[in-house]
Design a protein around this motif. Structure first.
Motif, PDB file in Angstrom:
ATOM      1  N   THR A  78       0.850  -1.190   0.000  1.00  0.00           N
ATOM      2  CA  THR A  78       0.000   0.000   0.000  1.00  0.00           C
ATOM      3  C   THR A  78       0.890   1.245   0.000  1.00  0.00           C
ATOM      4  N   ALA A  79       0.263   2.380  -0.245  1.00  0.00           N
ATOM      5  CA  ALA A  79       1.003   3.639  -0.269  1.00  0.00           C
ATOM      6  C   ALA A  79       1.674   3.899   1.076  1.00  0.00           C
ATOM      7  N   GLU A  80       0.970   3.595   2.147  1.00  0.00           N
ATOM      8  CA  GLU A  80       1.535   3.834   3.483  1.00  0.00           C
ATOM      9  C   GLU A  80       2.745   2.945   3.739  1.00  0.00           C
ATOM     10  N   GLU A  81       2.610   1.688   3.319  1.00  0.00           N
ATOM     11  CA  GLU A  81       3.723   0.748   3.505  1.00  0.00           C
ATOM     12  C   GLU A  81       4.942   1.217   2.710  1.00  0.00           C
ATOM     13  N   LEU A  82       4.676   1.662   1.489  1.00  0.00           N
ATOM     14  CA  LEU A  82       5.785   2.137   0.663  1.00  0.00           C
ATOM     15  C   LEU A  82       6.422   3.385   1.246  1.00  0.00           C
ATOM     16  N   ARG A  83       5.593   4.207   1.844  1.00  0.00           N
ATOM     17  CA  ARG A  83       6.128   5.422   2.456  1.00  0.00           C
ATOM     18  C   ARG A  83       7.092   5.064   3.587  1.00  0.00           C
ATOM     19  N   SER A  84       6.690   4.152   4.423  1.00  0.00           N
ATOM     20  CA  SER A  84       7.553   3.686   5.508  1.00  0.00           C
ATOM     21  C   SER A  84       8.845   3.100   4.965  1.00  0.00           C
ATOM     22  N   LEU A  85       8.703   2.231   3.993  1.00  0.00           N
ATOM     23  CA  LEU A  85       9.857   1.539   3.423  1.00  0.00           C
ATOM     24  C   LEU A  85      10.840   2.534   2.808  1.00  0.00           C
ATOM     25  N   HIS A  86      10.311   3.452   2.021  1.00  0.00           N
ATOM     26  CA  HIS A  86      11.208   4.362   1.321  1.00  0.00           C
ATOM     27  C   HIS A  86      11.842   5.388   2.258  1.00  0.00           C
ATOM     28  N   LYS A  87      11.116   5.738   3.297  1.00  0.00           N
ATOM     29  CA  LYS A  87      11.708   6.587   4.327  1.00  0.00           C
ATOM     30  C   LYS A  87      12.924   5.876   4.925  1.00  0.00           C
ATOM     31  N   LEU A  88      12.744   4.594   5.185  1.00  0.00           N
ATOM     32  CA  LEU A  88      13.822   3.794   5.770  1.00  0.00           C
ATOM     33  C   LEU A  88      15.014   3.696   4.821  1.00  0.00           C
ATOM     34  N   ILE A  89      14.724   3.404   3.559  1.00  0.00           N
ATOM     35  CA  ILE A  89      15.816   3.253   2.589  1.00  0.00           C
ATOM     36  C   ILE A  89      16.587   4.556   2.471  1.00  0.00           C
ATOM     37  N   LYS A  90      15.851   5.645   2.379  1.00  0.00           N
ATOM     38  CA  LYS A  90      16.486   6.952   2.234  1.00  0.00           C
ATOM     39  C   LYS A  90      17.397   7.250   3.426  1.00  0.00           C
ATOM     40  N   LYS A  91      16.842   7.015   4.601  1.00  0.00           N
ATOM     41  CA  LYS A  91      17.583   7.301   5.834  1.00  0.00           C
ATOM     42  C   LYS A  91      18.849   6.446   5.955  1.00  0.00           C
ATOM     43  N   VAL A  92      18.692   5.152   5.745  1.00  0.00           N
ATOM     44  CA  VAL A  92      19.820   4.240   5.931  1.00  0.00           C
ATOM     45  C   VAL A  92      20.902   4.512   4.882  1.00  0.00           C
ATOM     46  N   THR A  93      20.479   4.794   3.662  1.00  0.00           N
ATOM     47  CA  THR A  93      21.444   5.119   2.607  1.00  0.00           C
ATOM     48  C   THR A  93      22.247   6.354   2.994  1.00  0.00           C
ATOM     49  N   TRP A  94      21.532   7.365   3.440  1.00  0.00           N
ATOM     50  CA  TRP A  94      22.217   8.595   3.842  1.00  0.00           C
ATOM     51  C   TRP A  94      23.182   8.327   4.998  1.00  0.00           C
ATOM     52  N   ASP A  95      22.704   7.596   5.985  1.00  0.00           N
ATOM     53  CA  ASP A  95      23.511   7.312   7.174  1.00  0.00           C
ATOM     54  C   ASP A  95      24.817   6.614   6.814  1.00  0.00           C
ATOM     55  N   ILE A  96      24.717   5.581   5.994  1.00  0.00           N
ATOM     56  CA  ILE A  96      25.923   4.802   5.695  1.00  0.00           C
ATOM     57  C   ILE A  96      26.897   5.656   4.896  1.00  0.00           C
ATOM     58  N   GLU A  97      26.373   6.398   3.941  1.00  0.00           N
ATOM     59  CA  GLU A  97      27.278   7.207   3.132  1.00  0.00           C
ATOM     60  C   GLU A  97      27.954   8.307   3.950  1.00  0.00           C
ATOM     61  N   ASN A  98      27.328   8.683   5.040  1.00  0.00           N
ATOM     62  CA  ASN A  98      27.909   9.729   5.884  1.00  0.00           C
ATOM     63  C   ASN A  98      28.484   9.192   7.194  1.00  0.00           C
ATOM     64  N   PHE A  99      28.638   7.876   7.260  1.00  0.00           N
ATOM     65  CA  PHE A  99      29.242   7.231   8.437  1.00  0.00           C
ATOM     66  C   PHE A  99      28.518   7.587   9.733  1.00  0.00           C
ATOM     67  N   SER A 100      27.215   7.768   9.599  1.00  0.00           N
ATOM     68  CA  SER A 100      26.415   8.083  10.785  1.00  0.00           C
ATOM     69  C   SER A 100      25.609   6.843  11.145  1.00  0.00           C
ATOM     70  N   PHE A 101      26.351   5.777  11.503  1.00  0.00           N
ATOM     71  CA  PHE A 101      25.710   4.479  11.691  1.00  0.00           C
ATOM     72  C   PHE A 101      24.760   4.457  12.880  1.00  0.00           C
ATOM     73  N   ASN A 102      25.061   5.254  13.876  1.00  0.00           N
ATOM     74  CA  ASN A 102      24.230   5.213  15.082  1.00  0.00           C
ATOM     75  C   ASN A 102      22.797   5.648  14.824  1.00  0.00           C
ATOM     76  N   THR A 103      22.581   6.500  13.824  1.00  0.00           N
ATOM     77  CA  THR A 103      21.215   7.013  13.616  1.00  0.00           C
ATOM     78  C   THR A 103      20.369   6.097  12.737  1.00  0.00           C
ATOM     79  N   SER A 104      20.977   5.044  12.209  1.00  0.00           N
ATOM     80  CA  SER A 104      20.187   4.106  11.414  1.00  0.00           C
ATOM     81  C   SER A 104      19.322   3.202  12.279  1.00  0.00           C
ATOM     82  N   ILE A 105      19.830   2.868  13.444  1.00  0.00           N
ATOM     83  CA  ILE A 105      19.119   1.884  14.257  1.00  0.00           C
ATOM     84  C   ILE A 105      17.728   2.394  14.655  1.00  0.00           C
ATOM     85  N   PRO A 106      17.626   3.662  15.118  1.00  0.00           N
ATOM     86  CA  PRO A 106      16.279   4.186  15.358  1.00  0.00           C
ATOM     87  C   PRO A 106      15.402   4.150  14.113  1.00  0.00           C
ATOM     88  N   ALA A 107      15.996   4.375  12.955  1.00  0.00           N
ATOM     89  CA  ALA A 107      15.205   4.351  11.721  1.00  0.00           C
ATOM     90  C   ALA A 107      14.605   2.963  11.500  1.00  0.00           C
TER      91      ALA A 107
END
Length: 935
Positions: free
Chosen positions: A782-811
């Motif tokens: 569903t749209a809501e599920e995709l929103r959650s998923l893509h928020k997660l992908i965006k966040k984790v991608t950003w975190d890893i590329e910026n070596f901000s690993f600690n902020t991925s876990i809350p995501a």
RNA sequence: GCCGCAGUGGUGGAAUCGGUAGACACGAAGGACUUAAAAUCCUUUGGCCAGUGAUGGCUGUGCGGGUUCAAGUCCCGCCUGCGGUACCA
């Protein structure tokens, strides 16, 4: 099904290994990426939870890069030569190789349990002859090279020989020995009599970075200065390039700054001062050429070669006494005792500008190793000269307008010059420039750049290190032929120095070089015609670690340190993760070593480590018990922490480290304590309520009695009894929990104490996540599920590329909460969650991936891209009214034109409500983001 | 002394480009389930004030100023802690 982490982790670790999932090839169409950890020294204590912190971070990044389609080199090895193994060998008689190998096995076992994606086929060990062959090879190459200052690069020594043959008329007349002596002054690896840091307790010489505040970094033993014939590496020749290279690499600013300070570039001038009654002048270095008019005395370092020339007969005895005193002072004493000392030489120098006669002194505040070992003293504007002048009642002439020098010197480089002849009225900076011009034109001196960086002393009087591929003929060193490498470390009967003070290799029987047959033979055959003694020292710890990253690229190559093809494929380390403690040691030496190999054409990049991240240390949380030492103390009474400040006990207790594993929430396990060590068997306690064992007529300890321990954050170490073993954490919670938790602890670069509070939360998260994968269903998300998923992908991608690993876990936790609220079990969503979790928690992610119906490994999956369209929401949010203004936040693309945003705002129902028909006075728009409406 | 970094609830920490401060987690308190405990789940949780309540108000990111419509974030001046380094002329 329950989350059985130990079963999952075992299963997948085995599957990865059996299928060679992490084996890396040097041939690939994929883009390359090289992620490196600083390899550990395998200590007897094993890994503690602090070690894997950086390894987990690099592993996350490696796995991410792999999923992004890169061919990732991510190796591990062991820095396995070094002092602790040797000290242990001396104490126990065990061969250091035996203990080292046992320690390495233990390390590998521990590392494998955490699920790193290392290619173990590429493992290197610095004590392996196949590896140190290349350490010796590089040393040999340095021995056979010199630094061409005109070309600013290292060149083969033959080129220098040719130059001497062509340009130096004396060369032809020189004996072989004289030629060798002359060449020795140019070689990059050279032998010389140097003032070294000698540590009597360790029985060896130490490099500058191995000494801190007069004590050895390892062991903390006193260090003294001694002149010895030692190998050195001409690192100082590279000072300028080491400094300049920092601008081209992506390291933290603080680390680069540390290196800049260590290299210590300072721009100044060399000036010549004549000595009264002598023809030859002597040279000093100064950064304050502007202050020549205020020079009231000169100072030489005690070791300065000028000393002999300037001492007058009537002062000779006094000077010699002073020099003697300096020689016998240890470095530590010298640092601790900052009192002014010095002695007058009896001679006078002539100030080249004022022609004044000024006395020449000797003092140990001037260092022989920096500049020329001689200074002009300007007491008015240098605090050290000031203290000296006050002590010896020497004149102090202020040179800057308004500078008050009655109490202290005026060191700042600012103000207008006075008392300075043609410099009067100029600003300090102008005056420096003008004086430099003047001395250059008149030939009194020249502009000069000095570096603090010294050559690295390369000999160690120890056993457990790389032997030098060097033999001695007629007192001069010669390298054994390249094809004879490696020169293997010989067996010795004793790991201690010999009776006559030779290094441990003096015990080796088979330790002579037969030049006729090019092989090692017995010492008995030494005849100084064809058989010669081999070098008895070994190389320091940093030798093996200076080029290990190159060896990983091509670790099976027998013909080269690294093959050309392999080197040109991997090029350099793209990401290096390790601690800051190597800032002035390994990270300088490696850069030097690499630049040298670059000059000689063996590597294709002149900087070894493109990007470097420092992980912080994980400190230990120690616990203490307090032994009563007051009146009538028996030595086995321990006072609860909450009572130690009471009148009765204050100042009468001695804190003693107690094993943190027998303390829970700072409450001591009494029985475990009594069983811990024999000396605590009969321990008696004053409990937190003030009662003692005598007050309690029970056998043992009543349950309600508590003994509270004190605590402190300290380095995690065996001696503090605060070591947490990762194996225990893995056994209790699993490797994935350990990995996630270490990242969750805080930002990677920060130091933080290990604290198990919160590890349950991370573990709970994995358990809940696991349950979601019970039975993945087909069907569209569903749209809501995709929103959650893509928020997660965006966040984790950003975190890893910026070596901000600690902020991925809350995501991840938020995504879990949202998806479980939506009761989402769609395969299309869950499989993508598995992929983005894989770098962090590879075992459970692998299992999740397979539960989604896949038969490949998750490392072969493709990192999902997040799509803005699922996240887009152009509606106005959060209207807030502040001081008659309305503020709105938009979540819409950055490049939305200003007018568009204004339109959106005015059209919004909340705006309409607030405006209530009025026209706004002003609308402030920061494009795409914020709007303030002033009524 | 010099250089670098940091300071946010009871705790670890989040706020990524100057835009709802306190995400997420721990801990704590209360509740559900249970004979009981564990486990699990639910509620509350920066402070102060008002309200039965939904809620509202004030205050709040070491201290003091400043810039800005808007400051944890930028600027100036301090304080504290951590790390590195030290007679480098």
């Amino acid at each position: 099904m329950e989350y059985n982490f130990s079963e999952i982790e075992k299963k997948w670790q085995k599957a990865w290994e059996e299928n060679g999932v992490y084996t890396v090839s040097n041939e690939s169409d994929k883009p390359h990426y090289y992620v490196l950890d600083m390899f550990p020294y395998p200590s007897g204590a094993g890994l503690h939870v602090g070690h894997p912190l950086g390894y987990i971070a690099s592993d996350i990044y490696s796995r991410y890069k792999r999923l992004k389609g890169f061919n990732v080199l991510h190796p591990m090895g062991f820095d396995s030569y070094g002092l602790p193994a040797e000290q242990y060998a001396i104490q126990t008689g065990q061969h250091p190789e035996k203990t080292t190998f046992a320690n390495i096995d233990r390390y590998i076992e521990q590392l494998k349990k955490i699920g790193f994606c290392y290619d173990w086929n590429r493992q290197v060990r610095t004590c392996d002859p196949a590896f140190y062959k290349w350490t010796q090879w590089a040393f040999r190459l340095m021995f056979n090279s010199y630094y061409d200052t005109a070309k600013q690069k290292a060149r083969p020594i033959e080129e220098l020989v040719r130059k001497f043959e062509e340009n130096d008329p004396n060369w032809a007349k020189m004996s072989e020995k004289e030629r060798q002596e002359k060449l020795m002054q140019y070689r990059i690896a050279y032998l010389s009599d140097t003032k070294v840091n000698w540590c009597p307790k360790l029985g060896t010489v130490l490099a500058n970075d191995e000494v801190s505040e007069g004590l050895s970094v390892r062991g903390g033993y006193p260090v003294e200065q001694r002149v010895m014939r030692q190998w050195s590496l001409r690192v100082s020749a590279y000072a300028g390039r080491l400094l300049e290279g920092l601008d081209r690499i992506d390291w933290t600013e603080s680390l680069k700054e540390t290196q800049r300070n260590w290299i210590g570039r300072s721009e100044g001038a060399e000036m010549q001062f004549n000595i009264k009654g002598q023809d030859a002048p002597f040279t000093i270095f100064t950064t304050r050429a502007d202050t020549v008019f205020g020079v009231t005395f000169m100072v030489l370092a005690p070791e300065s070669e000028y000393v002999a020339r300037v001492v007058t007969d009537e002062k000779r005895a006094e000077v010699e006494e002073y020099l003697n005193r300096c020689k016998h002072r240890t470095e530590r004493e010298r640092i601790a005792d900052r009192r002014v000392t010095g002695v007058f030489t009896g001679s006078y120098a002539i100030n080249p500008l004022t022609q004044a006669e000024i006395p020449i002194y000797i003092s140990d505040y001037v260092l022989a190793g920096y500049g020329t070992g001689a200074i002009m003293a300007v007491p008015a504007h240098d605090s050290r000269d000031y203290a000296f002048a006050k002590h010896f009642n020497l004149p102090i002439v202020p040179l800057i307008e308004g500078a008050d020098v009655s109490e202290s010197s005026f060191d700042a480089k600012e103000g207008k010059m006075i008392n300075s002849g043609f410099l009067n009225g100029l600003e300090v900076k102008e005056a420096i420039a003008k004086m430099k011009e003047y001395i250059t034109n008149t030939g009194i001196g020249r502009v000069k750049v000095n570096y603090r960086l010294r050559d690295a002393i390369f000999s160690r009087q120890r056993y457990w290190g790389e032997p030098f591929p060097i033999y001695y003929k007629d007192g001069m060193p010669y390298a054994v032929p390249e094809e004879c490498l490696p020169i293997e470390l010989p067996e010795v009967s004793d790991f201690k120095p010999t009776e006559d003070g030779q290094p441990p290799l003096g015990h080796a029987e088979m330790w002579a070089w037969d030049t006729a047959n090019n092989k090692i033979v017995s010492k008995k055959e030494i005849d100084n015609k064809t058989v010669f003694p081999l070098e008895l020292c070994t190389m320091p710890g940093f030798a093996g670690s200076s080029a290990y990253y190159l060896r990983y690229m091509d670790n099976k190559n027998d013909n080269a340190l690294v093959g050309k093809a392999a080197n040109e494929y991997w090029r350099q380390v793209n990401l290096y993760i390790g601690g800051t403690e190597h800032a002035t040691g390994h990270l300088i030496y490696s850069r030097f070593w690499n630049k040298f190999l670059y000059d000689m054409g063996y590597v294709c990049e002149d900087e070894p480590f493109k990007k470097l991240i420092n992980q912080g240390m994980i400190q230990g949380r120690s616990n203490f018990v307090y032994r009563y030492t007051g009146e009538g103390a028996t030595g086995n009474l321990y006072v609860s922490y909450n009572l130690i400040d009471n009148e009765e006990y204050k100042g009468k207790v001695q804190p003693i480290h107690v094993n943190v594993n027998i303390v829970k929430n700072d409450v001591l396990d009494i029985q475990a304590f009594r069983n811990w060590m024999p000396e605590f068997k009969d321990a008696q306690f004053v409990y937190s309520d003030g009662t003692t064992d005598e007050d309690n007529p029970y056998i043992g300890t009543p349950a309600e009695k508590q003994y509270i321990c004190g605590w402190a954050i300290e380095k995690m170490s065996k001696s503090m009894f605060n070591v947490i073993n990762p194996d225990d954490v893995v056994a209790q919670y699993g490797a994935d929990t350990l990995r996630l938790y270490e990242m969750f602890l805080g930002p990677l670069e920060m130091s933080k104490p290990w604290d198990t509070n919160g590890i349950d939360g991370v573990h709970r998260f994995l358990r809940k996540l696991w349950n979601m994968y019970e039975e993945p269903s087909d069907g569209e998300a569903t749209a809501e599920e995709l929103r959650s998923l893509h928020k997660l992908i965006k966040k984790v991608t950003w975190d890893i590329e910026n070596f901000s690993f600690n902020t991925s876990i809350p995501a991840f936790m938020i995504a879990l909460n949202e998806l479980s609220a939506l009761r989402c079990n769609k395969r299309a969503v869950l499989e993508k969650v598995a992929i983005v979790l894989a770098p962090y928690a590879p075992h459970i992610a692998e299992a999740m991936w397979h539960r989604c119906g896949h038969t490949t490994f998750v490392v072969d999956a493709e990192w999902p891209a997040w799509e803005e369209k699922y996240l887009e929401d152009n509606s106005v949010k959060y209207p807030v009214q502040v001081n008659g203004k309305m503020r709105f936040t938009f979540e819409c693309p950055k490049d939305t034109p200003k007018e568009e945003v204004e339109k959106l705002v005015l059209a919004h129902e909340d705006t309409a409500k607030y405006l209530a028909g009025n026209t706004p006075k002003k609308i402030i728009v920061v494009p795409g983001r914020i709007v303030n409406i002033v009524m």
